[in-house]
Design a protein around this motif. Structure first.
Motif, short mmCIF file in Angstrom:
data_model
loop_
_atom_site.label_atom_id
_atom_site.label_comp_id
_atom_site.label_asym_id
_atom_site.label_seq_id
_atom_site.Cartn_x
_atom_site.Cartn_y
_atom_site.Cartn_z
N GLU A 188 0.82 -1.21 0.00
CA GLU A 188 0.00 0.00 0.00
C GLU A 188 0.86 1.26 0.00
N SER A 191 2.32 1.65 -3.42
CA SER A 191 1.27 2.16 -4.31
C SER A 191 1.15 3.67 -4.19
N SER A 192 1.21 4.18 -2.96
CA SER A 192 1.10 5.62 -2.75
C SER A 192 2.25 6.37 -3.41
N ASP A 245 -3.37 -6.29 -3.95
CA ASP A 245 -2.44 -5.16 -4.08
C ASP A 245 -2.78 -4.33 -5.31
N GLN A 248 -5.85 -2.25 -4.59
CA GLN A 248 -5.52 -1.11 -3.72
C GLN A 248 -4.88 0.02 -4.53
N LYS A 252 -6.36 3.94 -5.30
CA LYS A 252 -5.59 5.17 -5.09
C LYS A 252 -5.46 5.96 -6.40
#
Length: 352
Positions: A188, A191-192, A245, A248, A252
């Motif tokens: 996560e 990903s950000s 994943d 997620q 975003k």
């Protein structure tokens, strides 16, 4: 509404729009593409990297049955989209000799197989980083102005559709196999970081005059034959935690896109959902006439990546790729790309 109906409806709208103009031409002046192997049309042919697709059996179902550097047996989703938008030829790979003169008027492709949002992914795979693709785009703008003149060039830049397809390599060829990353960040958190890079890229491109963006979500990474082989521990289904994943990341990405739309006047930004249509296809391939969705058509169909990419010596390449959801261990077949393109066609109308 099924996919064939969507496509017919979209084509009718295009016919009406073209008719209202009173002449025959493509519906947008140019398609300009950034990203990874999902949209690379041959830039990697011109750089020293293991990620190449300029030899058989790649391209066996493409125009003249020739390999071009596309990681597919035939057309990519972006090629099919260009066909739908009434282009009669495809924007050239920017590093190719074809990327010159009047050919630049219909756009250019800067994508590089093995790349991603994270420049480190590209460095590991000897691909062209997204930051360098951006520099090439600035160079392209100058060349376009020389060919078309400043007024027409500005119009092309403003009205072109910009396609960005990246992210899969960041996870499959970097995060999951790189302890420096996966020990430092949760999926996560990574990903950000990637979505932050995406946001900065869109803002920079907007500052350079781009206004219409189509960006692909991550596919169901855990369903790719490569992921099943390397991370599935011989289980039968998709690798669920990898798919989580990807979802997620997509959440975003959508949130960032909504925020950018509010910040930037006149921005049109569509996130194309690749995840659901490809997941549905993998789960129920026979519904669309496919017979195999767990392994790719060429080579072993399980680990064709880097030095294991399909090649003329790969044993067991299938005779009919249209029955396979995947062409190699990562990339969809042309037949699957057609299904994906049909699924995205109405969402793309917002860009026209």
């Amino acid at each position: 509404m099924n996919m064939s109906c969507r496509r017919v409806m979209f084509l009718l709208v295009i016919a009406f729009a073209l008719g209202s103009k009173g002449y025959s031409q493509s519906l947008v002046p140019a398609i300009i593409t950034f990203g990874d192997s999902s949209v690379d049309v041959g830039n990697n042919n011109y750089i020293p990297t293991l990620f190449k697709a300029n030899y058989p059996p790649y391209g066996k179902d493409f125009i003249n049955h020739q390999p071009t550097g596309r990681f597919c047996n035939g057309k990519l989703v972006t090629d099919i989209t260009a066909d739908t938008l009434q282009f009669t030829s495809y924007a050239p790979a920017y590093l190719s000799p074809q990327a010159s003169g009047k050919n630049l008027l219909i756009g250019a492709n800067f994508a590089s197989a093995g790349g991603g949002y994270d420049d480190q992914t590209s460095t590991l795979n000897h691909a062209i980083p997204l930051s360098q693709q951006l520099q090439y785009y600035k160079e392209y703008q100058s060349k376009l102005a020389q060919v078309a003149g400043s007024t027409k060039s500005a119009s092309i830049i403003k009205d072109a559709i910009y396609v960005l397809g990246a992210g899969s390599g960041d996870f499959l060829q970097n995060y999951y196999v790189n302890p420096l990353l996966n020990k430092a960040y949760t999926p996560e958190q990574y990903s950000s970081i990637l979505v932050g890079i995406f946001s900065s890229f869109i803002k920079t491109m907007y500052g350079l005059g781009a206004r219409k963006f189509g960006v692909t979500s991550l596919p169901p990474l855990g369903c790719l034959p490569l992921a099943r082989t390397l991370f599935g521990f011989h289980g039968k289904g998709c690798v669920s935690n990898i798919n989580t994943d990807a979802q997620q990341f997509n959440k975003k990405l959508n949130s960032s896109a909504a925020s950018l739309q509010k910040q930037l006047p006149d921005l049109r930004l569509v996130i194309f959902d690749i995840f659901q249509p490809l997941y549905d296809l993998v789960k129920n391939p026979s519904s669309q006439g496919f017979v195999e969705a767990t392994r790719g058509c060429c080579g072993t169909g399980t680990v064709e990546t880097t030095v294991f990419l399909c090649n003329p010596n790969s044993p067991g390449t299938c005779s009919n790729a249209s029955q396979y959801v995947f062409w190699d261990s990562v990339h969809p077949s042309q037949a699957a790309n057609q299904i994906l393109a049909d699924a995205l066609v109405l969402a793309g109308f917002a860009l026209i």
